[in-house]
Design a protein around this motif. Sequence first.
Motif, PDB file in Angstrom:
ATOM      1  N   TYR A  59     -38.256 -33.522  67.398  1.00 27.67           N
ATOM      2  CA  TYR A  59     -38.701 -33.217  66.044  1.00 27.67           C
ATOM      3  C   TYR A  59     -38.699 -34.483  65.203  1.00 27.67           C
ATOM      4  O   TYR A  59     -38.093 -35.485  65.578  1.00 27.67           O
ATOM      5  N   ALA A  60     -39.370 -34.417  64.071  1.00 26.11           N
ATOM      6  CA  ALA A  60     -39.400 -35.520  63.120  1.00 26.11           C
ATOM      7  C   ALA A  60     -39.392 -34.934  61.716  1.00 26.11           C
ATOM      8  O   ALA A  60     -39.954 -33.868  61.474  1.00 26.11           O
ATOM      9  N   ILE A  61     -38.743 -35.626  60.803  1.00 20.88           N
ATOM     10  CA  ILE A  61     -38.716 -35.223  59.405  1.00 20.88           C
ATOM     11  C   ILE A  61     -39.289 -36.366  58.585  1.00 20.88           C
ATOM     12  O   ILE A  61     -38.884 -37.517  58.739  1.00 20.88           O
ATOM     13  N   GLU A  62     -40.243 -36.038  57.725  1.00 21.75           N
ATOM     14  CA  GLU A  62     -40.829 -37.026  56.824  1.00 21.75           C
ATOM     15  C   GLU A  62     -40.629 -36.543  55.393  1.00 21.75           C
ATOM     16  O   GLU A  62     -41.010 -35.430  55.044  1.00 21.75           O
ATOM     17  N   LEU A  63     -40.009 -37.378  54.587  1.00 20.30           N
ATOM     18  CA  LEU A  63     -39.764 -37.055  53.184  1.00 20.30           C
ATOM     19  C   LEU A  63     -40.599 -38.012  52.340  1.00 20.30           C
ATOM     20  O   LEU A  63     -40.353 -39.211  52.318  1.00 20.30           O
ATOM     21  N   GLY A  64     -41.595 -37.475  51.660  1.00 22.97           N
ATOM     22  CA  GLY A  64     -42.492 -38.311  50.875  1.00 22.97           C
ATOM     23  C   GLY A  64     -42.496 -37.935  49.409  1.00 22.97           C
ATOM     24  O   GLY A  64     -41.733 -37.098  48.954  1.00 22.97           O
ATOM     25  N   ARG A  65     -43.399 -38.548  48.654  1.00 20.40           N
ATOM     26  CA  ARG A  65     -43.513 -38.278  47.218  1.00 20.40           C
ATOM     27  C   ARG A  65     -44.077 -36.891  46.935  1.00 20.40           C
ATOM     28  O   ARG A  65     -43.663 -36.224  46.003  1.00 20.40           O
ATOM     29  N   ASP A  66     -45.057 -36.462  47.744  1.00 21.78           N
ATOM     30  CA  ASP A  66     -45.739 -35.196  47.491  1.00 21.78           C
ATOM     31  C   ASP A  66     -45.232 -34.049  48.353  1.00 21.78           C
ATOM     32  O   ASP A  66     -45.366 -32.888  47.970  1.00 21.78           O
ATOM     33  N   ALA A  67     -44.703 -34.362  49.542  1.00 18.06           N
ATOM     34  CA  ALA A  67     -44.332 -33.298  50.477  1.00 18.06           C
ATOM     35  C   ALA A  67     -43.174 -33.728  51.364  1.00 18.06           C
ATOM     36  O   ALA A  67     -42.967 -34.918  51.608  1.00 18.06           O
ATOM     37  N   ALA A  68     -42.453 -32.718  51.844  1.00 22.96           N
ATOM     38  CA  ALA A  68     -41.457 -32.899  52.888  1.00 22.96           C
ATOM     39  C   ALA A  68     -41.988 -32.170  54.112  1.00 22.96           C
ATOM     40  O   ALA A  68     -42.456 -31.032  54.008  1.00 22.96           O
ATOM     41  N   ARG A  90     -43.603 -32.513  73.502  1.00 20.04           N
ATOM     42  CA  ARG A  90     -43.202 -33.774  74.121  1.00 20.04           C
ATOM     43  C   ARG A  90     -43.293 -34.851  73.051  1.00 20.04           C
ATOM     44  O   ARG A  90     -44.134 -34.764  72.167  1.00 20.04           O
ATOM     45  N   ALA A  91     -42.482 -35.863  73.149  1.00 18.71           N
ATOM     46  CA  ALA A  91     -42.413 -36.876  72.091  1.00 18.71           C
ATOM     47  C   ALA A  91     -43.708 -37.669  71.952  1.00 18.71           C
ATOM     48  O   ALA A  91     -43.997 -38.186  70.876  1.00 18.71           O
ATOM     49  N   ALA A  92     -44.496 -37.773  72.994  1.00 16.49           N
ATOM     50  CA  ALA A  92     -45.692 -38.605  72.958  1.00 16.49           C
ATOM     51  C   ALA A  92     -46.927 -37.880  72.420  1.00 16.49           C
ATOM     52  O   ALA A  92     -47.988 -38.471  72.330  1.00 16.49           O
ATOM     53  N   GLU A  93     -46.797 -36.609  72.081  1.00 20.88           N
ATOM     54  CA  GLU A  93     -47.945 -35.826  71.629  1.00 20.88           C
ATOM     55  C   GLU A  93     -47.960 -35.667  70.120  1.00 20.88           C
ATOM     56  O   GLU A  93     -47.042 -36.073  69.425  1.00 20.88           O
ATOM     57  N   ARG A  94     -49.022 -35.011  69.645  1.00 20.58           N
ATOM     58  CA  ARG A  94     -49.045 -34.578  68.251  1.00 20.58           C
ATOM     59  C   ARG A  94     -48.097 -33.395  68.114  1.00 20.58           C
ATOM     60  O   ARG A  94     -47.874 -32.669  69.075  1.00 20.58           O
ATOM     61  N   PRO A  95     -47.579 -33.161  66.917  1.00 19.50           N
ATOM     62  CA  PRO A  95     -46.661 -32.023  66.768  1.00 19.50           C
ATOM     63  C   PRO A  95     -47.385 -30.696  66.976  1.00 19.50           C
ATOM     64  O   PRO A  95     -48.541 -30.533  66.561  1.00 19.50           O
TER      65      PRO A  95
END
Length: 113
Positions: A42-51, A58-63
Motif C-alpha cells: 500500500y501507499a499513502i499520499e497526503l497532499g494539499r487537495d486530497a489524502a 503487486r508493488a510494481a503495478e498500478r494500484p
Amino acid sequence: MGVVTPFPTAGRPSQVGFDRTELNRILDLYGRMVAAGHWRDYAIELGRDAATFAAFRRAAERPEFRIEKRPELRNRQGMWALVGEAGQIVKRGHELGPVLAPVERRLMKLVED
C-alpha cells in the motif's frame, strides 16, 4: 518554556490527512485483504487537495483501488471516493463505510472460493 505556539495558516490546512478512526477502518480492510492473499502493498499520499490510500496487488503495478478523501467536495458529491485501477470512480459518498462496501463485498467472494 512550556508554551507551544501554533504556526499560523491562511484559511485551509496545508495538508489533508486521515484521522485515526478513518485510518483504522482503511487499514482493517487492507489487513483482511492481505490475509485473503489479494493485496500485498500500500501507499499513502497526503497532499494539499486530497489524502489518498492506494492498495496494490503487486508493488510494481498500478494500484487496484485508491481511497481518496477530498474535503472540498464535502458539500457536493461527498468527500470520499473509491477509484478503480483504470481511474474510474467506483463509488463516491459522504461516509467512509458505504464507499468501502464494494471492496468488502469482493472480500466476501474471495473468502467463499
